[in-house]
Design a protein around this motif. Structure first.
Motif, PDB file in Angstrom:
ATOM      1  N   VAL A  78      -8.673  -4.506  -4.275  1.00  0.00           N
ATOM      2  CA  VAL A  78      -8.977  -3.134  -3.858  1.00  0.00           C
ATOM      3  C   VAL A  78      -7.719  -2.278  -3.892  1.00  0.00           C
ATOM      4  O   VAL A  78      -7.736  -1.111  -4.322  1.00  0.00           O
ATOM      5  CB  VAL A  78      -9.611  -3.139  -2.455  1.00  0.00           C
ATOM      6  N   THR A  79      -6.585  -2.849  -3.455  1.00  0.00           N
ATOM      7  CA  THR A  79      -5.344  -2.084  -3.444  1.00  0.00           C
ATOM      8  C   THR A  79      -4.926  -1.714  -4.859  1.00  0.00           C
ATOM      9  O   THR A  79      -4.491  -0.575  -5.117  1.00  0.00           O
ATOM     10  CB  THR A  79      -4.228  -2.896  -2.765  1.00  0.00           C
ATOM     11  N   ALA A  80      -5.029  -2.668  -5.790  1.00  0.00           N
ATOM     12  CA  ALA A  80      -4.688  -2.371  -7.185  1.00  0.00           C
ATOM     13  C   ALA A  80      -5.599  -1.288  -7.749  1.00  0.00           C
ATOM     14  O   ALA A  80      -5.143  -0.380  -8.463  1.00  0.00           O
ATOM     15  CB  ALA A  80      -4.776  -3.639  -8.025  1.00  0.00           C
ATOM     16  N   ALA A  81      -6.906  -1.366  -7.420  1.00  0.00           N
ATOM     17  CA  ALA A  81      -7.842  -0.345  -7.905  1.00  0.00           C
ATOM     18  C   ALA A  81      -7.514   1.026  -7.313  1.00  0.00           C
ATOM     19  O   ALA A  81      -7.590   2.049  -8.007  1.00  0.00           O
ATOM     20  CB  ALA A  81      -9.269  -0.759  -7.551  1.00  0.00           C
ATOM     21  N   LEU A  82      -7.145   1.056  -6.038  1.00  0.00           N
ATOM     22  CA  LEU A  82      -6.794   2.336  -5.414  1.00  0.00           C
ATOM     23  C   LEU A  82      -5.530   2.930  -6.034  1.00  0.00           C
ATOM     24  O   LEU A  82      -5.434   4.149  -6.227  1.00  0.00           O
ATOM     25  CB  LEU A  82      -6.597   2.141  -3.912  1.00  0.00           C
ATOM     26  N   LEU A  83      -4.562   2.074  -6.352  1.00  0.00           N
ATOM     27  CA  LEU A  83      -3.349   2.567  -7.009  1.00  0.00           C
ATOM     28  C   LEU A  83      -3.670   3.156  -8.373  1.00  0.00           C
ATOM     29  O   LEU A  83      -3.161   4.227  -8.743  1.00  0.00           O
ATOM     30  CB  LEU A  83      -2.336   1.435  -7.146  1.00  0.00           C
ATOM     31  N   ALA A  84      -4.518   2.448  -9.130  1.00  0.00           N
ATOM     32  CA  ALA A  84      -4.897   2.962 -10.450  1.00  0.00           C
ATOM     33  C   ALA A  84      -5.657   4.280 -10.323  1.00  0.00           C
ATOM     34  O   ALA A  84      -5.422   5.230 -11.078  1.00  0.00           O
ATOM     35  CB  ALA A  84      -5.744   1.927 -11.191  1.00  0.00           C
ATOM     36  N   GLY A  85      -6.566   4.356  -9.327  1.00  0.00           N
ATOM     37  CA  GLY A  85      -7.304   5.598  -9.135  1.00  0.00           C
ATOM     38  C   GLY A  85      -6.403   6.748  -8.709  1.00  0.00           C
ATOM     39  O   GLY A  85      -6.569   7.883  -9.167  1.00  0.00           O
TER      40      GLY A  85
ATOM     41  N   LEU B 257       7.584  14.107 -10.334  1.00  0.00           N
ATOM     42  CA  LEU B 257       7.139  14.150  -8.949  1.00  0.00           C
ATOM     43  C   LEU B 257       5.902  13.281  -8.732  1.00  0.00           C
ATOM     44  O   LEU B 257       5.757  12.640  -7.681  1.00  0.00           O
ATOM     45  CB  LEU B 257       6.853  15.595  -8.535  1.00  0.00           C
ATOM     46  N   ALA B 258       5.008  13.272  -9.706  1.00  0.00           N
ATOM     47  CA  ALA B 258       3.819  12.415  -9.594  1.00  0.00           C
ATOM     48  C   ALA B 258       4.229  10.943  -9.585  1.00  0.00           C
ATOM     49  O   ALA B 258       3.686  10.132  -8.825  1.00  0.00           O
ATOM     50  CB  ALA B 258       2.859  12.698 -10.744  1.00  0.00           C
ATOM     51  N   ARG B 259       5.189  10.585 -10.440  1.00  0.00           N
ATOM     52  CA  ARG B 259       5.671   9.200 -10.452  1.00  0.00           C
ATOM     53  C   ARG B 259       6.271   8.823  -9.100  1.00  0.00           C
ATOM     54  O   ARG B 259       5.987   7.744  -8.555  1.00  0.00           O
ATOM     55  CB  ARG B 259       6.714   9.027 -11.556  1.00  0.00           C
ATOM     56  N   LEU B 260       7.111   9.699  -8.567  1.00  0.00           N
ATOM     57  CA  LEU B 260       7.741   9.418  -7.285  1.00  0.00           C
ATOM     58  C   LEU B 260       6.697   9.282  -6.183  1.00  0.00           C
ATOM     59  O   LEU B 260       6.794   8.390  -5.319  1.00  0.00           O
ATOM     60  CB  LEU B 260       8.733  10.529  -6.945  1.00  0.00           C
ATOM     61  N   GLY B 261       5.676  10.146  -6.198  1.00  0.00           N
ATOM     62  CA  GLY B 261       4.629  10.064  -5.185  1.00  0.00           C
ATOM     63  C   GLY B 261       3.875   8.750  -5.230  1.00  0.00           C
ATOM     64  O   GLY B 261       3.594   8.144  -4.191  1.00  0.00           O
ATOM     65  N   LEU B 262       3.555   8.275  -6.430  1.00  0.00           N
ATOM     66  CA  LEU B 262       2.816   7.020  -6.559  1.00  0.00           C
ATOM     67  C   LEU B 262       3.678   5.835  -6.136  1.00  0.00           C
ATOM     68  O   LEU B 262       3.197   4.906  -5.469  1.00  0.00           O
ATOM     69  CB  LEU B 262       2.338   6.847  -7.996  1.00  0.00           C
ATOM     70  N   ILE B 263       4.953   5.851  -6.506  1.00  0.00           N
ATOM     71  CA  ILE B 263       5.845   4.748  -6.134  1.00  0.00           C
ATOM     72  C   ILE B 263       6.012   4.677  -4.623  1.00  0.00           C
ATOM     73  O   ILE B 263       6.036   3.583  -4.028  1.00  0.00           O
ATOM     74  CB  ILE B 263       7.205   4.922  -6.840  1.00  0.00           C
ATOM     75  N   LEU B 264       6.117   5.833  -3.957  1.00  0.00           N
ATOM     76  CA  LEU B 264       6.246   5.844  -2.501  1.00  0.00           C
ATOM     77  C   LEU B 264       4.930   5.471  -1.818  1.00  0.00           C
ATOM     78  O   LEU B 264       4.941   4.897  -0.719  1.00  0.00           O
ATOM     79  CB  LEU B 264       6.696   7.229  -2.027  1.00  0.00           C
ATOM     80  N   ALA B 265       3.812   5.786  -2.453  1.00  0.00           N
ATOM     81  CA  ALA B 265       2.513   5.484  -1.848  1.00  0.00           C
ATOM     82  C   ALA B 265       2.175   4.000  -1.934  1.00  0.00           C
ATOM     83  O   ALA B 265       1.412   3.487  -1.095  1.00  0.00           O
ATOM     84  CB  ALA B 265       1.411   6.302  -2.528  1.00  0.00           C
ATOM     85  N   ALA B 266       2.724   3.291  -2.923  1.00  0.00           N
ATOM     86  CA  ALA B 266       2.363   1.890  -3.143  1.00  0.00           C
ATOM     87  C   ALA B 266       2.646   1.009  -1.925  1.00  0.00           C
ATOM     88  O   ALA B 266       1.748   0.290  -1.452  1.00  0.00           O
ATOM     89  CB  ALA B 266       3.075   1.358  -4.387  1.00  0.00           C
TER      90      ALA B 266
END
Length: 538
Positions: free
Chosen positions: A282-289, A233-242
């Protein structure tokens, strides 16, 4: 040191016989694909994340061995069937890539997409062998599968998909910025993808649509979801948020640049580029965070691993299937190479485009814009010319037609790069709306003059002024057909007739008028210009 500990197994036991050649071949396929895509990554800013693809691929494979669930494929008919399907699909996609290359050239986006699909299939076939429960070299888990499928995201999008996506993003960003400006009390008007402010105008160009950050962020989202997260679920959330994060950050960039322009700041050059790089970082940093926040602090202990049997060679049938599929593909590649022919227009000098379009003619007013070269960096060529011819016809009516020509030397730009700047992609951004019309292709018929069928579109601006548009993309002296042929036998006949051509020169020809062809074709000037253009391959 514990004296009673068993000695480590010999190195040869880790890699059973027959597996090392499979791994070496897969490595060669990956390196070959990187070599093929390298010019695309270098020339197309939308694919600049492709430079990281080889490193990320091997990082994820290593992570799959260290942290991924050890899922091994049981021996049996099911595994052999999956292996055969992957090999068969890989061979079919490679064959289609070659057939389309005979019509569209090796650097066309459609051809490269087929190559990417073929690579994914062959890597899957290799994974099925390496994940065999008797071999146990590389587990078949989420991390391994993501590492393989990420190759699709570093390949150019097909031109139609790219144009529709870019147009939608440009329209969305422009409308969102307009609504926000009105909320801030800033007076502005919208014309297509151009925002008219009190002091200046700001255009949301293709590069500002957000397509670049969208592709990069989707790639980064899959990477961080695989590298840092373990819960589905965490993976799916991050992929959808990107993609949502990419679109939101690009909106902030466009709004910032528009407000700066409204205040009198020159946003071209340093401001434009600096905000673009800053948004990506900034977007890459936010994704990593976000990935760090989604990952649970307390990880459950890994399950106790049961003693694994020593690795053994895979069964003969999977290896035979694998090498048979690879061998058939190699034979097909040899056939393509043997039928490769040099460009038909090899060694020709750069043509004089201006000489093809008359500078003056009786009864016509001729206009030649001088600002066309501002698009040279976007189009990757300075060989550009455009002339507009206007003649009054009485009662306040007039006939207008415009001819635009562009030329690229062999290897100067990829076919897909040239094809991405058609009127379908560029005109709506300037406020022209496409009108429905039945004949998407039309041959301009004139007595004694034969031309290839061109793409036909009809546009209309906000004032109701119409434009009939015909355009041709000519590669190595031959018009590229954007719609046909889809028939596999027709493609094969085309390949046998013309061969698989290497890089050739390219022309883009566009004719637009406020009159349809039955009326425009009666003009002697139009016949003169079309006769001149036939020397280009029209």
């Amino acid at each position: 040191m514990n004296a009673g500990a068993p000695p480590p197994p010999p190195a040869t036991a880790r890699y059973p016989a027959g597996v090392l050649p499979v791994g070496a071949l897969l490595l060669g396929l990956v390196l070959g694909f990187c070599w093929l895509l390298w010019p695309q990554w270098r020339e197309n800013p939308d694919l600049s994340h492709g430079f990281f693809a080889p490193v990320i691929f091997f990082l994820l494979l290593g992570e799959s061995r260290r942290q991924g669930p050890p899922r091994w494929l049981p021996a049996g008919p099911g595994s052999v069937l999956a292996l055969g399907l992957a090999l068969g699909l890989g061979f079919s996609l490679f064959a289609l890539a070659g057939l389309f290359a005979a019509s569209l050239a090796w650097t066309h986006a459609v051809v490269l997409v087929f190559f990417a699909g073929s690579l994914v299939c062959f890597l899957l076939a290799g994974l099925f062998i390496l994940a065999d429960e008797r071999v146990r070299i590389l587990p078949c888990n989420w991390i391994s599968l993501t590492a393989i499928f990420l190759w699709v995201l570093v390949t150019p999008l097909p031109n139609g998909t790219y144009a529709r996506l870019t147009l939608g993003l440009q329209s969305g960003v422009t409308s969102s910025v307009m609504h926000t400006l009105h909320l801030f009390g800033v007076p502005a008007r919208q014309h297509g993808n151009v925002i008219e402010l009190a002091r200046t105008t700001v255009g949301v160009a293709e590069a500002c649509s957000g397509i670049r950050s969208l592709l990069s962020c989707v790639y980064a989202g899959f990477f961080f979801a695989t590298w840092q997260l373990r819960h589905p679920l965490a993976r799916l959330g991050l992929i959808l948020a990107a993609p949502l994060l990419a679109l939101g950050m690009n909106f902030l960039r466009s709004l910032t640049l528009t407000l700066l322009a409204n205040s009198g700041t020159d946003i071209a050059g340093a401001w434009h580029d600096a905000t673009g790089f800053a948004i990506l970082a900034v977007t890459a940093a936010l994704l990593a965070g976000l990935a760090i926040l989604l990952e649970s602090k307390a990880q459950p202990p890994p399950p106790a691993a049961s003693p694994a049997p020593p690795p053994a060679p895979p069964a003969r049938w999977p290896l035979r299937f694998f090498w048979t599929g690879i061998g058939a593909t190699c034979l097909l590649a040899i056939f393509y190479f043997a039928n490769s022919r040099p460009p038909a227009r090899q060694g020709l000098a750069v043509p004089s485009l201006a000489s093809l379009l008359p500078t003056q003619t009786d009864g016509w007013q001729v206009e030649t814009p001088q600002d066309l070269y501002q698009f040279a960096d976007i189009l990757q060529t300075s060989h550009l010319i455009e002339r507009t011819y206007v003649r009054a016809t009485g009662n306040g009516q007039f006939t207008q037609f415009t001819v635009y020509l562009a030329y690229w030397e062999p290897g100067q730009a990829s076919v897909s790069r040239v094809a991405s700047h058609t009127p379908d992609a560029c005109w709506p951004g300037a406020g022209w709306n496409a009108q429905p019309q039945p004949d998407a292709q039309q041959a301009l018929q004139l007595p004694g003059l034969k031309t290839s069928a061109g793409e036909h579109r009809v546009f209309q601006n906000a004032q109701g002024y119409p434009q009939h548009v015909w355009f041709w993309h000519i590669y190595d002296g031959r018009v590229i057909n954007y719609r046909d042929p889809y028939s596999i036998p027709a493609l094969f006949q085309l390949a046998l007739k013309y061969g698989f051509r290497k890089q050739g020169d390219q022309f883009f020809v566009r004719v637009s008028s406020n009159r349809d062809w039955p009326e425009l074709g009666r003009e002697p000037l139009v016949r003169e210009i079309l006769t001149n253009l036939t020397s280009l391959g029209l």
